[in-house]
Each structure stands twice: as structure tokens, then as C-alpha cells.
Design an enzyme around this catalytic site. Structure first.
Site, PDB file in Angstrom:
ATOM      1  N   LYS A 129      -3.813  31.210 -19.911  1.00 47.91           N
ATOM      2  CA  LYS A 129      -2.948  30.041 -19.928  1.00 47.91           C
ATOM      3  C   LYS A 129      -3.144  29.271 -18.635  1.00 47.91           C
ATOM      4  O   LYS A 129      -3.544  29.907 -17.659  1.00 47.91           O
ATOM      5  CB  LYS A 129      -1.479  30.407 -20.113  1.00 47.91           C
ATOM      6  CG  LYS A 129      -0.933  31.561 -19.260  1.00 47.91           C
ATOM      7  CD  LYS A 129      -1.086  31.552 -17.758  1.00 47.91           C
ATOM      8  CE  LYS A 129      -0.451  30.416 -16.997  1.00 47.91           C
ATOM      9  NZ  LYS A 129      -0.728  30.532 -15.522  1.00 47.91           N
ATOM     10  N   TYR A 213       5.637  29.065 -17.968  1.00 49.85           N
ATOM     11  CA  TYR A 213       6.346  30.291 -18.383  1.00 49.85           C
ATOM     12  C   TYR A 213       7.765  29.954 -18.833  1.00 49.85           C
ATOM     13  O   TYR A 213       8.258  30.498 -19.828  1.00 49.85           O
ATOM     14  CB  TYR A 213       6.395  31.306 -17.235  1.00 49.85           C
ATOM     15  CG  TYR A 213       5.075  31.986 -16.966  1.00 49.85           C
ATOM     16  CD1 TYR A 213       4.762  33.193 -17.583  1.00 49.85           C
ATOM     17  CD2 TYR A 213       4.141  31.433 -16.109  1.00 49.85           C
ATOM     18  CE1 TYR A 213       3.549  33.826 -17.346  1.00 49.85           C
ATOM     19  CE2 TYR A 213       2.927  32.048 -15.864  1.00 49.85           C
ATOM     20  CZ  TYR A 213       2.641  33.243 -16.484  1.00 49.85           C
ATOM     21  OH  TYR A 213       1.438  33.861 -16.254  1.00 49.85           O
TER      22      TYR A 213
END
Ligand code: NAD
Length: 367
Positions: A129, A213
Site C-alpha cells: 500500500k 490506515y
């Protein structure tokens, strides 16, 4: 995004790490072979050590621009010298039957190129990511893997991690009642000179790297999509670090059910990653929520039938690299059992689309 059924299956299976593949069982000790693309902190300190504890994954190839570093890692993981590639010749992995998949652990702007080249070489892709630095690149990555009939998973390790799964479970089972609001933050003080401060390589600042996140958590905690978004960004430290990327971003989201979320991210302060979820019957708080170990869930909510409220205090004793063992085990099981990963390319694409909206709301370049 996990459906309720998938979530229950993962939770029951012990955060996916217990999934035993019938094919693997039939095939004896055949493990999925990974070629690691990029020998940096996340690959050498976390993912590669995790493969040593994985029941179905191992390192069988390396792509690096530094021959000495690659030779040292090859010796450590039993990779033959013939399976060390450079960024220029990595397409030759197509001729290496010991490589089933790649793990893309490069600066963000390089994810698209190496995912697409790997898919064209006939390999499955586990990509770090944020998935890419533009929505167009993310779409091209999904297409390339589909065209090659290869699996693409974005390495959202928190979605397979027991404390985060526990938070999802408590919410899905209704213990908190109707969810009303979420607060979350994640950030750190970034050092000068890092590629993360170069928009060309990083695509943006802390939002792309660690704010993601909080964003992803708001989605997996609520199970909702398509929030309305408003955001601000700022640069406080004019010390050269933030010439091309933002230092702070603060954003709010309103999900279709009405749940409101408020999130912060920074490269200018040590900001312990956490989330707090408020429901009509109580709250849950996970802090730290996003790091590699030491996760801790606390909660308090009304007990059905009345009486004293239920109080939970659940420190997670797992040690790094357990989250990466789970992640590797899970993706390898997807490959062996021909299952689409829960955090496939579409999951990474959605975060990019939302982050683009956040930047747009800040008046910054979109993705
Ligand atoms: P890093 O700087 O430690 O490693 C990057 C690697 O890419 C190095 O091997 C470096 O040599 C190589 N590289 C190739 N071309 C490069 C270039 N032009 N500039 C800089 N490096 C180049 O970075 P990292 O912290 O390992 O992050 C790598 C990826 O992993 C990023 O996408 C990051 O977002 C992601 N990440 C994920 C997690 C997680 O918990 N899932 C944690 C940290 C990083």
C-alpha cells in the site's frame, strides 16, 4: 472489503492464518514461491523473515539494484544466484518456474510498473500500500492482472490481523449498538531526505503513507463506501521537507448511514495510530491499532439485559512479523485455492479514489 460471511470465516479461522489449502495438503510441502521486488525495510525486516514462519510461502527470487545486498539476502533465504534479477531484466522471471508470485515493496510510484510487468511475466502480485500514485495506474494494474489471469492483492495487513478483526466483530455483532462516530489518527515525524517526501516517488505526503490506515479502517469498521469528504491540509515546518508534499491532513467523512468520521495524519509529529468508535451502547478504542505488534483493544458497552456494563481490555501478545506471516499465508492460500483476495486491487483503487477527493478538498493535486 469483508462481507459478514467472509469475516466470520476469517475470524473463526484465526485471522486467516489457519486456512489450510487442500491443494497444499495434497502437494506435500509445495510452497508458493515469492520474488521480492525491492530490498528495503518492509521486505527485509518484516515480509521476508515472515516467510520463514509461513506454512505455505517462501522466497525464491529477488529483484534489486544492489548486487551485494541481493547476494546477502539470497544466502539467508536459500535463493540461487540465478534467481537474482535487476530492475532491467526482471521480466525474465517469466522463465523461472520456482517463482509463482511477486511481492512489490518499492516506492509508491513504482508499484504500477512492477505489478504490470510481473503480471505480464505470468506471476501473481502482492503489492504494498498505497496501491499506486494515481487512479489511472491502479486501474491499469487491475486490468493487467485480469488480462494475465493472475491474482492481485494489496497488502492491507490490518484487515487480516486479529485485533482489527476483533474490533470488526464487536461492531458487526452489534455490541456497540448503532455506530455514530469514529476518530482516528496515524502519523510520525519524517526525516529529511526520504523518498516519502518526494511527490514523484510517493504520490503525496502522510495521507498516502500512513493516513491511508485511518481511511481504510473507517471503511472496514463501518463496512460502508462512498463517504462524503471534506478536508484541510497544512505545512507548519518550512524546513525543506514539505516542498512537494503536505505535512498535515485532517479530513472528515460522512458515510451513507450517517456515521461521521474524523481523521488526522502528519509527517510532523509522533502520532500513535489509533481509532475510537462510538456507538449508541458504548465505545471501542484500539491503540496502537496499525503497527506491527503491541496492538491493544479496550471497550465498554451496555450488557444486554442491564446490569454493569461490559468492559474489555485485550492486549494482543503477537510479535512482529506475525501479521506478515498471516498475510503471506493468506495470499498463498488464495493462489492455491483459486480465491479472489479480500483486499484485491479494487480495494486499493477505492482508497486512491477517496484520497484523491481528500486532496481535491484541500486544494492539492488530485491522484
Ligand atoms: P524503503 O525505502 O525502505 O525501501 C524501498 C526499496 O525500493 C529499497 O530497496 C530501494 O533500494 C528500492 N528502490 C528502487 N528504486 C528506488 C528509488 N528510485 N528510490 C528509492 N528507493 C528505490 O521503503 P519501505 O519502507 O520498505 O517502503 C516500501 C513500500 O512498502 C512503500 O510502498 C510503503 O508504503 C510500503 N510499506 C508498507 C508497510 C506496511 O506495514 N504494509 C510498512 C512500510 C512500508
Amino acid at each position: 472489503m469483508l462481507t459478514r460471511r467472509e469475516f466470520t470465516r476469517l475470524a473463526v479461522a484465526g485471522a486467516a492464518s489457519q486456512v489450510v489449502s487442500p491443494l497444499l495438503a495434497q502437494g506435500g510441502d509445495r510452497k508458493i514461491g515469492y520474488c521480492i521486488i525491492g530490498l528495503g525495510r518492509i521486505s527485509m525486516d518484516h515480509f521476508m523473515p515472515a516467510t520463514l514462519a509461513s506454512k505455505n510461502s517462501r522466497v525464491t527470487g529477488l529483484v534489486s539494484g544492489h548486487r551485494d545486498k541481493a547476494l546477502a539476502q539470497a544466502a539467508k533465504y536459500g535463493v540461487p544466484e540465478s534467481s537474482i534479477y535487476t530492475y532491467e531484466n526482471m521480466d525474465q522471471i517469466k522463465n523461472n518456474p520456482a517463482i509463482d508470485a511477486v511481492y512489490v515493496a518499492l516506492p509508491n510510484s513504482m508499484h504500477a510498473e512492477y505489478t504490470i510487468r510481473s503480471a505480464k511475466a505470468g506471476k501473481h502480485v502482492l503489492c504494498e500500500k498505497p496501491m499506486a500514485t494515481s487512479v489511472a495506474d491502479a486501474k491499469a494494474m487491475i486490468k493487467a492482472c485480469k488480462d494475465a489471469n493472475k491474482k492481485l492483492m494489496i497488502a492491507y495487513r490490518c484487515q487480516y490481523e486479529p485485533t482489527n478483526l476483533r474490533a470488526m466483530q464487536l461492531i458487526r455483532e452489534g455490541h456497540l449498538g448503532k455506530i455514530q462516530a469514529i476518530e482516528s489518527a496515524n502519523g510520525f515525524n519524517e526525516r529529511a531526505g526520504e523518498w516519502r517526501l518526494d511527490r514523484k516517488l510517493a504520490g503525496g505526503g502522510p495521507l498516502m503513507d500512513v493516513g491511508i490506515y485511518s481511511l481504510n479502517a473507517c471503511r472496514y469498521l463501518t463496512g460502508e463506501e462512498s463517504p462524503e469528504i471534506k478536508a484541510f491540509s497544512s505545512v507548519i515546518d518550512h524546513d525543506g521537507r514539505f516542498d512537494t508534499v503536505e505535512e498535515n491532513v485532517s479530513w472528515t467523512m460522512k458515510f451513507p448511514s450517517g456515521v461521521v468520521a474524523s481523521c488526522n495524519t502528519t509527517y510532523g509529529a509522533p502520532m500513535n495510530g489509533f481509532y475510537r468508535v462510538h456507538g449508541s451502547l458504548g465505545f471501542l478504542h484500539v491503540e496502537p491499532a496499525f503497527i506491527y505488534q503491541g496492538l491493544h483493544l479496550t471497550a465498554q458497552f451496555a450488557t444486554p439485559g442491564g446490569g454493569k456494563p461490559t468492559i474489555l481490555d485485550e492486549p494482543n501478545p503477537s510479535r512482529d512479523p506475525s501479521q506478515f506471516v498471516t498475510e503471506a499465508d493468506y495470499f498463498s492460500s488464495c493462489i492455491v485455492e483459486d480465491k479472489n483476495p479480500k483486499t484485491a486491487g479494487e480495494e486499493g483503487l477505492r482508497d486512491l479514489q477517496y484520497m484523491s477527493k481528500i486532496y481535491e478538498s484541500c486544494g492539492l493535486p488530485t491522484l
